[in-house]
Design a protein around this motif. Structure first.
Motif, mmCIF file in Angstrom:
data_model
loop_
_atom_site.group_PDB
_atom_site.id
_atom_site.type_symbol
_atom_site.label_atom_id
_atom_site.label_comp_id
_atom_site.label_asym_id
_atom_site.label_seq_id
_atom_site.Cartn_x
_atom_site.Cartn_y
_atom_site.Cartn_z
ATOM 1 N N ALA A 10 47.944 29.511 6.353
ATOM 2 C CA ALA A 10 47.473 30.903 6.261
ATOM 3 C C ALA A 10 48.172 31.806 7.354
ATOM 4 O O ALA A 10 48.121 32.986 7.185
ATOM 5 N N THR A 11 48.765 31.479 8.433
ATOM 6 C CA THR A 11 49.116 32.414 9.476
ATOM 7 C C THR A 11 50.626 32.309 9.660
ATOM 8 O O THR A 11 51.533 33.322 9.742
ATOM 9 N N LEU A 12 51.437 31.377 9.500
ATOM 10 C CA LEU A 12 52.849 31.265 9.912
ATOM 11 C C LEU A 12 53.698 32.037 9.012
ATOM 12 O O LEU A 12 54.592 32.655 9.323
ATOM 13 N N PRO A 13 53.756 31.910 7.603
ATOM 14 C CA PRO A 13 54.509 32.752 6.685
ATOM 15 C C PRO A 13 54.214 34.252 7.004
ATOM 16 O O PRO A 13 55.290 34.770 6.870
ATOM 17 N N ARG A 14 53.050 34.804 6.949
ATOM 18 C CA ARG A 14 52.734 36.135 7.294
ATOM 19 C C ARG A 14 53.433 36.343 8.685
ATOM 20 O O ARG A 14 54.024 37.729 8.721
ATOM 21 N N ALA A 15 53.228 35.755 9.691
ATOM 22 C CA ALA A 15 53.956 35.978 10.995
ATOM 23 C C ALA A 15 55.592 36.132 10.901
ATOM 24 O O ALA A 15 55.926 37.146 11.708
ATOM 25 N N LEU A 16 55.879 35.185 10.194
ATOM 26 C CA LEU A 16 57.608 35.192 10.234
ATOM 27 C C LEU A 16 57.675 36.346 9.542
ATOM 28 O O LEU A 16 58.875 37.233 9.836
ATOM 29 N N ALA A 17 57.393 36.488 8.357
ATOM 30 C CA ALA A 17 57.638 37.992 7.563
ATOM 31 C C ALA A 17 57.388 39.181 8.160
ATOM 32 O O ALA A 17 58.295 40.060 8.225
#
Length: 70
Positions: free
Chosen positions: A57-64
């Motif tokens: 839930a958090t990693l892809p959004r943080a990377l983007a």
């Protein structure tokens, strides 16, 4: 290919892996919960599932957000 295209391809690959790997971890945790006979093993599986879902839930959004151009 140009440097920008290579960087975009690498970032796309990392975002894809950031989605697939935690999903596989959650699936592993579910299998562990299903096959476990003792409560500590079931709790370990539950911990794996919850942590994998948190990362998912958090990693892809943080990377983007980090890579977003201004």
């Amino acid at each position: 290919m140009s440097g920008g295209e290579d960087q975009a391809r690498q970032r796309w690959l990392l975002l894809t892996l950031a989605r697939i790997v935690p999903a596989l971890g959650a699936a592993f945790g579910i299998v562990l919960i299903g096959r476990a006979t003792e409560w500590p093993q079931k709790l370990l599986g539950l911990g794996i599932v919850l942590s994998a879902l948190l990362v998912l839930a958090t990693l892809p959004r943080a990377l983007a957000r980090r890579w977003k151009s201004r």
